[in-house]
Design an enzyme around this catalytic site. Structure first.
Site, short mmCIF file in Angstrom:
data_model
loop_
_atom_site.label_atom_id
_atom_site.label_comp_id
_atom_site.label_asym_id
_atom_site.label_seq_id
_atom_site.Cartn_x
_atom_site.Cartn_y
_atom_site.Cartn_z
N GLY A 102 0.81 -1.23 0.00
CA GLY A 102 0.00 0.00 0.00
C GLY A 102 0.84 1.27 0.00
O GLY A 102 2.06 1.24 0.13
N GLY A 104 2.46 3.57 1.62
CA GLY A 104 2.97 3.79 2.97
C GLY A 104 3.60 5.16 3.14
O GLY A 104 3.75 5.65 4.25
N ASP A 137 8.21 5.59 8.64
CA ASP A 137 7.77 6.93 9.04
C ASP A 137 6.99 7.69 7.97
O ASP A 137 6.53 8.81 8.22
CB ASP A 137 9.00 7.76 9.45
CG ASP A 137 10.03 7.84 8.34
OD1 ASP A 137 9.75 7.39 7.21
OD2 ASP A 137 11.13 8.38 8.60
N GLY A 138 6.87 7.12 6.77
CA GLY A 138 6.12 7.82 5.73
C GLY A 138 6.86 9.00 5.12
O GLY A 138 6.30 9.74 4.31
N ASP A 273 4.47 -4.45 -7.16
CA ASP A 273 3.87 -3.20 -6.64
C ASP A 273 4.51 -1.98 -7.30
O ASP A 273 4.03 -0.86 -7.11
CB ASP A 273 4.01 -3.12 -5.12
CG ASP A 273 5.45 -3.28 -4.66
OD1 ASP A 273 6.05 -4.33 -4.97
OD2 ASP A 273 5.98 -2.37 -4.02
N ASP A 283 7.96 4.63 -9.44
CA ASP A 283 8.72 4.36 -8.21
C ASP A 283 10.22 4.33 -8.45
O ASP A 283 10.84 3.28 -8.57
CB ASP A 283 8.25 3.07 -7.53
CG ASP A 283 7.07 3.35 -6.60
OD1 ASP A 283 6.49 4.45 -6.70
OD2 ASP A 283 6.74 2.48 -5.78
#
Ligand code: AMP
Ligand code: MG
Length: 523
Positions: A102, A104, A137-138, A273, A283
């Protein structure tokens, strides 16, 4: 600024969302997304932006200069119409099913429909934790954000299908990272990139639903994706439509990988992903660019053991990933025939595009047996003599109509990383150049062939050491190289003599340096 953006948030409007609206980390079940709000940062400051992407979205230069803009793309402020969320997906990582992953550290802000009718989703990367953040921590560090921002723009201008980047913002906050997972964690400057694409749906968005047996939701997501992102597939029959869709995904993936091979790009983490359903490069993590041509090379230290994601393996891995997608959507197909024929289509399309691409790189207009033999010898020499992938093809394009007396190998200039190999292969390189030269179409004037070859063989790629230099300067407070590189990489096929230094071979100091030859997933 607000009134200029028109939002039409179909993903969250048409697909079920999470009923739990809390930010706590969890499995998000029976939903394609969950609400997720950016966590404000101390001092958002705009470091760079892409003028083309800004214009495409309808931002004016005065919008961009306003403090509101940095606040919005840094995650401190929302514009009317933005409804932020994180998408649910899973994935196969390094060949193994990893369950829920997901968004994150990505938060979508909404789907803009611009004046031309294009749909462009805005997504912040590094804007704080979401329910998918697990123990992390995103956040994102400046070095990886510079790499994503510049590389996605460079790829676009190279003609490679990719997500784009609108902006790069520093947060004024530190982020703790252990770059090589060796116990040397330290604070690094934080940053947020606002990326832009028609859709950020990945293979993993489908896989997660099937893995949970959530076939109703799988059907909804597939039909939504076709309706929103593949409107040209207008078959009345739903089975035919889904079959055409999978075939299209296979074709687009083939085209994307051929482009990567053409420009010498190694993604580094081709997990499912990280595979876009639109066939976009997505990504940007521990990716790298070939300096010397080496099919075995992977930039990702996490991948150093198995080299699963090495340059030469990318076509096979993409195919493997498409098989995972086929498995995920198989419950919606009456038989496996359409899926198998889509996968077969990947192989054919890849083979055809690859042949066309390599012919073009060598300046051949037709794919004959003779051309194939020369191409094969060219790649063998590239590898055996450690020739620079980018400089070699550019040098070939520059060779004159009449080869002067003497050794043609010399005309290639600074292309080798191994002088000993180069000298010991000199006679073979000479023969190669002469044979290649003699087999070019005779009607072809030098200028025309040169232009044709230079249109597929870039002079400037985003070499790993250039990224590292820009990062080190920016970390010391000087972002100017980011701007210079953005300008140069906007015209990668042009000669740009004033910027010749960015087309140079990788310097010796960068051969084994962290960030230049070794990268990790820590970002
Ligand atoms: P990646 O390797 O970047 O494709 O990420 C794999 C998964 O890890 C995705 O679900 C990401 O959202 C998540 N992830 C990576 N880095 C972070 C981070 N710093 N904080 C939260 N989640 C992350
Ligand atoms: Mg990812």
């Amino acid at each position: 600024m607000e009134s200029r953006l028109r939002f039409d948030n179909r993903f969250i409007r048409e697909l079920p969302g999470d009923t739990d609206r809390s930010p706590r980390r969890r499995q998000v079940l029976h939903a394609c997304w969950t609400p997720a709000f950016p966590t404000p940062v101390a001092a958002p400051q705009l470091l760079a932006h892409s003028p083309e992407v800004a214009a495409q979205l309808g931002f004016t230069e005065s919008d961009i200069a306003s403090p509101d803009f940095a606040a919005v793309v840094g995650g401190n402020q929302l514009i009317d119409g933005m409804v932020p969320y994180a998408a649910c997906y899973g994935g196969h990582q390094f060949g193994n099913w990893a369950g829920q992953l997901g968004d994150g550290r990505a938060i979508s802000l909404g789907e803009v429909v611009n004046d031309a009718g294009e749909r462009l989703e805005l997504q912040l990367k590094g804007a704080g934790p979401t329910p998918f953040s697990r123990t992390a921590d995103g956040r994102a560090v400046l070095r990886s954000s510079i790499r994503e921002f510049l590389c996605s723009e460079a790829m676009h201008h190279l003609g490679v299908p990719t997500t784009r980047a609108l902006s790069l913002v520093t947060t004024g906050e530190g982020v703790m990272r252990d770059m090589f997972y060796d116990g040397n964690a330290h604070l690094e400057p934080g940053a947020v990139v606002c990326r832009v694409a028609p859709s950020f749906i990945r293979f993993g968005n489908f896989e997660i639903l099937t893995s949970r047996g959530d076939l109703d939701l799988l059907r909804q997501l597939v039909d939504f994706t076709i309706a929103r992102d593949f409107p040209q597939l207008a078959h009345d029959d739903v089975d035919a439509r889904r079959a055409a869709w999978f075939r299209e995904v296979c074709e687009r993936t083939a085209v994307m990988i051929v482009h990567w091979m053409r420009v010498g790009f190694v993604h580094g983490v081709m997990n499912t992903d990280n595979m876009s359903i639109l066939g976009l490069t997505i990504d940007y993590g521990p990716y790298g660019w070939l300096d010397e041509y080496d099919p075995e090379w992977t930039p990702n230290t996490t991948d150093a053991g198995g080299r699963r994601y090495r340059y030469g393996q990318q076509p096979a891995v993409a195919q493997w990933n498409l098989v995972q997608l086929a498995n995920a959507i198989a419950p919606l197909f009456p038989t496996n025939d359409a899926l198998q024929s889509g996968l077969d289509r990947y192989v054919e399309r890849y083979r055809d595009e690859f042949a066309r691409m390599t012919c073009a790189k060598f300046g051949f207009e037709e794919n004959t047996d003779a051309a194939q033999a020369i191409i094969e010898e060219g790649y063998a020499l590239l590898q055996e003599c450690q020739l620079d992938h980018t400089r070699f093809f550019r040098a070939l394009g520059d060779l004159p109509d009449m080869l002067p007396d003497g050794s043609p190998a010399t005309l290639l200039g600074d292309v080798s990383y191994d002088d000993v190999q180069f000298e010991s292969h000199r006679a073979r390189i000479d023969l190669f150049v002469q044979t290649w030269h003699a087999s070019l179409p005779t009607h072809d004037a030098h200028a025309a062939r040169r232009a044709r070859m230079h249109a597929v063989n870039p002079r400037f790629v985003f070499r790993n050491y250039l990224a590292q230099q820009a990062i080190e300067l920016a970390e010391s407070g000087d972002p100017s190289m980011i701007h210079t590189l953005l300008t140069v990489l906007r015209r990668p096929y042009d000669e740009q003599p004033a910027h010749a230094e960015f087309a140079a071979r990788r310097p010796e100091w960068a051969r084994h340096k962290a960030g230049c030859s070794m990268l990790s997933c820590s970002s």
